[in-house]
Write a protein that holds these residues in place. Sequence first.
Motif, PDB file in Angstrom:
ATOM      1  N   ASP A  43      38.331  40.603  24.876  1.00 42.42           N
ATOM      2  CA  ASP A  43      38.410  42.230  25.887  1.00 42.42           C
ATOM      3  C   ASP A  43      37.085  41.794  26.545  1.00 42.42           C
ATOM      4  N   CYS A  51      36.820  44.410  34.428  1.00 43.70           N
ATOM      5  CA  CYS A  51      37.860  43.277  35.143  1.00 43.70           C
ATOM      6  C   CYS A  51      37.019  41.749  35.942  1.00 43.70           C
ATOM      7  N   ALA A  88      44.789  48.710  36.001  1.00 44.39           N
ATOM      8  CA  ALA A  88      45.951  47.554  35.415  1.00 44.39           C
ATOM      9  C   ALA A  88      45.174  46.457  34.143  1.00 44.39           C
ATOM     10  N   ARG A  89      44.533  45.713  34.880  1.00 40.79           N
ATOM     11  CA  ARG A  89      43.515  45.219  34.478  1.00 40.79           C
ATOM     12  C   ARG A  89      43.395  45.493  32.737  1.00 40.79           C
ATOM     13  N   TRP A 133      34.842  48.964  32.465  1.00 42.57           N
ATOM     14  CA  TRP A 133      36.004  50.178  31.264  1.00 42.57           C
ATOM     15  C   TRP A 133      35.403  50.094  30.179  1.00 42.57           C
ATOM     16  N   GLU A 142      40.481  34.984  35.100  1.00 38.64           N
ATOM     17  CA  GLU A 142      40.045  34.641  33.951  1.00 38.64           C
ATOM     18  C   GLU A 142      40.764  33.111  33.039  1.00 38.64           C
ATOM     19  N   GLU A 174      46.956  44.479  31.329  1.00 44.55           N
ATOM     20  CA  GLU A 174      46.708  43.148  30.867  1.00 44.55           C
ATOM     21  C   GLU A 174      46.597  42.416  30.427  1.00 44.55           C
ATOM     22  N   ARG A 175      44.758  43.000  30.000  1.00 46.00           N
ATOM     23  CA  ARG A 175      44.203  42.657  28.543  1.00 46.00           C
ATOM     24  C   ARG A 175      44.938  43.512  27.178  1.00 46.00           C
ATOM     25  N   ASN A 196      33.194  46.037  37.694  1.00 46.36           N
ATOM     26  CA  ASN A 196      34.728  47.489  37.629  1.00 46.36           C
ATOM     27  C   ASN A 196      33.991  47.325  35.937  1.00 46.36           C
ATOM     28  N   TYR A 221      38.549  38.691  37.399  1.00 43.48           N
ATOM     29  CA  TYR A 221      39.357  37.216  38.095  1.00 43.48           C
ATOM     30  C   TYR A 221      40.434  36.732  37.485  1.00 43.48           C
ATOM     31  N   GLN A 279      41.785  50.066  39.385  1.00 40.13           N
ATOM     32  CA  GLN A 279      42.043  48.349  39.177  1.00 40.13           C
ATOM     33  C   GLN A 279      41.520  48.478  37.760  1.00 40.13           C
ATOM     34  N   ARG A 280      41.311  49.485  37.033  1.00 40.97           N
ATOM     35  CA  ARG A 280      40.931  49.271  35.404  1.00 40.97           C
ATOM     36  C   ARG A 280      41.955  49.473  35.213  1.00 40.97           C
TER      37      ARG A 280
END
Length: 321
Positions: free
Chosen positions: A286, A290, A199-200, A318, A294, A203-204, A316, A292, A196-197
């Motif tokens: 940033d 994570c 992937a996010r 990072w 947003e 995307e960011r 979650n 969702y 998950q980290r």
Amino acid sequence: MADFRAFLKPTAPLVLPYFGGARVDAPDRRLRIDTDLEPGWYRFEVQGRRAVATEPAEPTDLSKLPAVRGHWVDGWVVQSGREIGRLALPLLEEPDQLTRVTARRWYSGQLLFDTVEFEDSAEQEARTALQSRADIARVAHVVPSLRAAFAYALGRAVARERNFVITLPELSAHVVTIADGGVPAAQRLFDLLDQQRRARAAERRARMREDEAERYAAHLLQVARGDYARARRGGSAEERVTAALDAANATMLACRRVGENLDVTYDVDGVRLISLVDGRHLTVLDPGMCIYDEGELTLDAMPSVIREAVRDGVLNIWRHG
């Protein structure tokens, strides 16, 4: 009639804990500080609404403050699976994992360590099981706070072994799973969170590249209009960040410039993370966690986002503070 000269008399020095940021909290007021300090206890001279640190000091008596009792795990007091509190100041010597402790809640809400409490055989047996990565199914007289603390401590131990950074609030939704499933359950959880980290974060990064182009175009337009300097006014970066987080009942710990942006380290109910924000409007570039679905967020909205993530069991992070 009261003599006005009474109001001009020097105020007696105060011994207060400093948690970070640009302020300290006395029992009856909030005071601004202008000096960089390491978190800890200090003696402060009070000058109006300002406090000036004169020297480090020993903690004051905390016994009259509200008590929080539970078991120690990596700087946190675990009362149950969902009730955990982070100690706001580091200790010179930390208790052993799963030790019974009492903390006290300062006037501004932060937890301060008070005492180590008497423990029985349940803590000792649970500590032995933790060291051998075993379970505590056969340990007698395990109270709920100890069972939760064992799961937190086991999760953190497994995370360290695989160099995976995770906080207790991120583990709170998974305490029962780890308590029942042990090391394999923790390993599966960290695999999922890591995916998950990544992937996010990807995307960011892609979104930031698009946003940076838009912000640079807006910057050029401001310069052309001659109002760029006006957009930068309104207090120092640290003052604006502190005010935004204060309004959301959070604490700024550090603020560092990164070009035209700010890297802000802050604390929300013991959760510490780093968010990159626009230096002019405090728009979050940033979030450091994570998020969702947003939309555009400003820094003052992040504490609510964090609290909601903790409540829903989806925190979650990072970029840990």
